[in-house]
Design a protein around this motif. Structure first.
Motif, PDB file in Angstrom:
ATOM      1  N   THR A  56      36.727  19.227  45.958  1.00  0.00           N
ATOM      2  CA  THR A  56      37.782  18.288  45.607  1.00  0.00           C
ATOM      3  C   THR A  56      38.809  19.112  44.860  1.00  0.00           C
ATOM      4  O   THR A  56      38.457  19.944  44.023  1.00  0.00           O
ATOM      5  CB  THR A  56      37.227  17.167  44.698  1.00  0.00           C
ATOM      6  OG1 THR A  56      36.223  16.455  45.419  1.00  0.00           O
ATOM      7  CG2 THR A  56      38.315  16.206  44.276  1.00  0.00           C
TER       8      THR A  56
ATOM      9  N   ALA B  11      37.636  13.548  41.621  1.00  0.00           N
ATOM     10  CA  ALA B  11      39.098  13.413  41.711  1.00  0.00           C
ATOM     11  C   ALA B  11      39.661  12.877  40.401  1.00  0.00           C
ATOM     12  O   ALA B  11      40.694  13.356  39.908  1.00  0.00           O
ATOM     13  CB  ALA B  11      39.477  12.517  42.885  1.00  0.00           C
ATOM     14  N   GLU B  12      38.984  11.900  39.811  1.00  0.00           N
ATOM     15  CA  GLU B  12      39.438  11.357  38.529  1.00  0.00           C
ATOM     16  C   GLU B  12      39.288  12.395  37.420  1.00  0.00           C
ATOM     17  O   GLU B  12      40.159  12.533  36.560  1.00  0.00           O
ATOM     18  CB  GLU B  12      38.675  10.083  38.175  1.00  0.00           C
ATOM     19  CG  GLU B  12      38.988   9.523  36.805  1.00  0.00           C
ATOM     20  CD  GLU B  12      40.445   9.136  36.570  1.00  0.00           C
ATOM     21  OE1 GLU B  12      40.824   8.971  35.387  1.00  0.00           O
ATOM     22  OE2 GLU B  12      41.218   8.981  37.542  1.00  0.00           O
TER      23      GLU B  12
ATOM     24  N   HIS C 250      33.167  12.665  45.318  1.00  0.00           N
ATOM     25  CA  HIS C 250      34.620  12.844  45.389  1.00  0.00           C
ATOM     26  C   HIS C 250      35.415  11.908  44.473  1.00  0.00           C
ATOM     27  O   HIS C 250      36.290  12.384  43.736  1.00  0.00           O
ATOM     28  CB  HIS C 250      35.112  12.732  46.835  1.00  0.00           C
ATOM     29  CG  HIS C 250      36.595  12.823  46.944  1.00  0.00           C
ATOM     30  ND1 HIS C 250      37.262  14.023  46.840  1.00  0.00           N
ATOM     31  CD2 HIS C 250      37.539  11.858  47.092  1.00  0.00           C
ATOM     32  CE1 HIS C 250      38.558  13.792  46.938  1.00  0.00           C
ATOM     33  NE2 HIS C 250      38.746  12.489  47.091  1.00  0.00           N
ATOM     34  N   PRO C 251      35.189  10.593  44.472  1.00  0.00           N
ATOM     35  CA  PRO C 251      36.013   9.739  43.602  1.00  0.00           C
ATOM     36  C   PRO C 251      35.907  10.110  42.116  1.00  0.00           C
ATOM     37  O   PRO C 251      36.920  10.180  41.415  1.00  0.00           O
ATOM     38  CB  PRO C 251      35.468   8.324  43.856  1.00  0.00           C
ATOM     39  CG  PRO C 251      34.827   8.395  45.206  1.00  0.00           C
ATOM     40  CD  PRO C 251      34.275   9.799  45.307  1.00  0.00           C
ATOM     41  N   ARG C 252      34.701  10.384  41.633  1.00  0.00           N
ATOM     42  CA  ARG C 252      34.520  10.764  40.235  1.00  0.00           C
ATOM     43  C   ARG C 252      35.161  12.119  39.944  1.00  0.00           C
ATOM     44  O   ARG C 252      35.835  12.304  38.927  1.00  0.00           O
ATOM     45  CB  ARG C 252      33.027  10.798  39.881  1.00  0.00           C
ATOM     46  CG  ARG C 252      32.753  11.041  38.409  1.00  0.00           C
ATOM     47  CD  ARG C 252      31.275  10.922  38.076  1.00  0.00           C
ATOM     48  NE  ARG C 252      30.442  11.772  38.898  1.00  0.00           N
ATOM     49  CZ  ARG C 252      30.290  13.074  38.711  1.00  0.00           C
ATOM     50  NH1 ARG C 252      30.922  13.686  37.740  1.00  0.00           N
ATOM     51  NH2 ARG C 252      29.509  13.779  39.501  1.00  0.00           N
TER      52      ARG C 252
END
Length: 145
Positions: free
Chosen positions: A3, A129-130, A125-127
Protein backbone atom coordinates in the motif's frame (compact mmCIF):
# COMPACT_ATOMS: atom_id res chain seq x y z
CA UNK A 1 1.68 -5.77 -3.11
CA UNK A 2 2.41 -2.73 -0.95
CA UNK A 3 0.00 0.00 0.00
CA UNK A 4 1.53 3.37 -0.90
CA UNK A 5 0.93 7.08 -0.52
CA UNK A 6 2.72 10.10 -1.93
CA UNK A 7 3.36 13.09 0.32
CA UNK A 8 4.87 16.52 -0.18
CA UNK A 9 7.02 15.89 2.90
CA UNK A 10 10.58 14.75 2.27
CA UNK A 11 11.86 11.29 3.14
CA UNK A 12 13.75 12.91 6.03
CA UNK A 13 10.52 14.44 7.38
CA UNK A 14 8.69 11.11 7.21
CA UNK A 15 11.65 9.32 8.78
CA UNK A 16 11.65 11.80 11.67
CA UNK A 17 8.06 10.80 12.46
CA UNK A 18 8.91 7.08 12.23
CA UNK A 19 12.00 7.55 14.40
CA UNK A 20 9.94 9.24 17.12
CA UNK A 21 8.30 6.27 18.81
CA UNK A 22 6.05 8.56 20.84
CA UNK A 23 4.12 9.40 17.63
CA UNK A 24 3.30 5.73 16.93
CA UNK A 25 -0.24 5.81 18.36
CA UNK A 26 -0.96 8.94 16.34
CA UNK A 27 -0.50 7.27 12.96
CA UNK A 28 -0.93 3.52 13.59
CA UNK A 29 -4.60 2.54 13.32
CA UNK A 30 -5.65 0.61 16.42
CA UNK A 31 -2.88 1.80 18.74
CA UNK A 32 -4.48 3.81 21.52
CA UNK A 33 -1.57 4.99 23.67
CA UNK A 34 2.18 4.70 24.14
CA UNK A 35 3.37 3.33 27.47
CA UNK A 36 7.13 3.50 26.83
CA UNK A 37 9.67 3.77 24.02
CA UNK A 38 13.12 2.21 24.30
CA UNK A 39 15.89 4.83 24.29
CA UNK A 40 17.51 3.21 21.25
CA UNK A 41 14.36 3.32 19.06
CA UNK A 42 14.34 2.66 16.07
CA UNK A 43 17.52 0.56 16.25
CA UNK A 44 17.14 -3.18 15.69
CA UNK A 45 15.90 -4.90 18.83
CA UNK A 46 14.35 -1.79 20.36
CA UNK A 47 10.63 -1.60 21.08
CA UNK A 48 7.61 0.62 21.44
CA UNK A 49 5.37 -0.50 24.29
CA UNK A 50 1.84 0.50 23.42
CA UNK A 51 -1.78 -0.36 24.03
CA UNK A 52 -4.46 -1.30 21.53
CA UNK A 53 -8.21 -1.02 21.76
CA UNK A 54 -10.59 1.28 23.57
CA UNK A 55 -11.17 1.40 27.29
CA UNK A 56 -12.08 -0.83 29.06
CA UNK A 57 -10.93 -3.41 26.48
CA UNK A 58 -7.32 -2.20 26.29
CA UNK A 59 -4.52 -4.70 25.73
CA UNK A 60 -0.83 -4.05 26.35
CA UNK A 61 1.25 -4.79 23.29
CA UNK A 62 4.70 -4.25 21.85
CA UNK A 63 6.18 -3.48 18.44
CA UNK A 64 9.87 -4.25 17.86
CA UNK A 65 12.26 -2.90 15.30
CA UNK A 66 13.79 -5.75 13.33
CA UNK A 67 16.10 -3.45 11.40
CA UNK A 68 16.47 -0.15 9.58
CA UNK A 69 18.12 1.50 6.64
CA UNK A 70 18.19 4.98 8.14
CA UNK A 71 15.89 7.43 6.37
CA UNK A 72 14.76 4.77 3.86
CA UNK A 73 13.31 1.65 5.53
CA UNK A 74 12.18 0.25 8.86
CA UNK A 75 11.20 -3.38 9.44
CA UNK A 76 8.94 -4.09 12.38
CA UNK A 77 7.48 -7.07 14.18
CA UNK A 78 4.14 -6.09 15.66
CA UNK A 79 2.34 -8.22 18.16
CA UNK A 80 -1.41 -8.03 17.76
CA UNK A 81 -2.98 -9.96 20.58
CA UNK A 82 -4.96 -12.17 20.34
CA UNK A 83 -4.16 -12.51 16.62
CA UNK A 84 -0.43 -13.21 16.75
CA UNK A 85 2.40 -11.32 15.10
CA UNK A 86 2.89 -9.44 11.86
CA UNK A 87 5.94 -8.42 9.87
CA UNK A 88 5.66 -4.82 8.66
CA UNK A 89 8.03 -3.03 6.32
CA UNK A 90 7.82 0.71 5.67
CA UNK A 91 9.88 2.05 2.76
CA UNK A 92 10.51 5.67 1.81
CA UNK A 93 11.25 6.59 -1.80
CA UNK A 94 12.25 10.11 -2.82
CA UNK A 95 10.10 11.50 -5.64
CA UNK A 96 10.18 14.89 -7.38
CA UNK A 97 7.33 16.23 -5.23
CA UNK A 98 8.41 14.74 -1.88
CA UNK A 99 8.26 11.12 -0.77
CA UNK A 100 6.42 7.91 -1.63
CA UNK A 101 5.71 5.83 1.47
CA UNK A 102 5.09 2.09 1.08
CA UNK A 103 3.89 -0.37 3.69
CA UNK A 104 3.86 -4.15 3.38
CA UNK A 105 2.33 -6.28 6.12
CA UNK A 106 2.27 -10.08 6.53
CA UNK A 107 1.04 -12.31 9.33
CA UNK A 108 3.90 -14.43 10.67
CA UNK A 109 2.09 -16.66 13.17
CA UNK A 110 -0.46 -19.42 12.73
CA UNK A 111 -3.15 -19.67 11.64
CA UNK A 112 -3.09 -16.30 9.83
CA UNK A 113 0.24 -16.95 8.11
CA UNK A 114 -1.57 -19.66 6.12
CA UNK A 115 -3.68 -17.00 4.38
CA UNK A 116 -2.14 -16.18 0.97
CA UNK A 117 -0.19 -12.89 0.93
CA UNK A 118 -2.46 -11.44 -1.76
CA UNK A 119 -5.50 -11.93 0.51
CA UNK A 120 -3.61 -10.58 3.54
CA UNK A 121 -2.74 -7.43 1.56
CA UNK A 122 -6.36 -6.92 0.49
CA UNK A 123 -7.58 -7.29 4.07
CA UNK A 124 -4.91 -4.97 5.51
CA UNK A 125 -5.16 -2.35 2.75
CA UNK A 126 -7.88 -0.09 4.27
CA UNK A 127 -6.12 0.08 7.66
CA UNK A 128 -2.69 0.57 6.08
CA UNK A 129 -4.01 3.28 3.72
CA UNK A 130 -5.37 5.18 6.72
CA UNK A 131 -2.09 4.72 8.62
CA UNK A 132 -0.14 6.15 5.67
CA UNK A 133 -2.57 9.07 5.41
CA UNK A 134 -1.97 9.87 9.09
CA UNK A 135 1.81 9.41 8.75
CA UNK A 136 1.92 11.74 5.73
CA UNK A 137 -0.12 14.39 7.56
CA UNK A 138 2.24 14.27 10.54
CA UNK A 139 5.29 14.60 8.27
CA UNK A 140 3.71 17.42 6.28
CA UNK A 141 2.77 19.23 9.48
CA UNK A 142 6.39 19.11 10.59
CA UNK A 143 7.36 21.11 7.49
CA UNK A 144 4.51 23.66 7.65
CA UNK A 145 5.49 27.28 8.41
Amino acid sequence: MPTSRDTTASCDDVWNVLANGWTYATWVVGASRIRAVDNTWPAAGSAIHHSVGAWPAVLSDVTRSVGTHVEREIRLEARALPFGKASITLRLHPIATGCRIEIIEHAITAPFDLVPNRIQHLLAHPRNAEALRRLALLAERSTAP
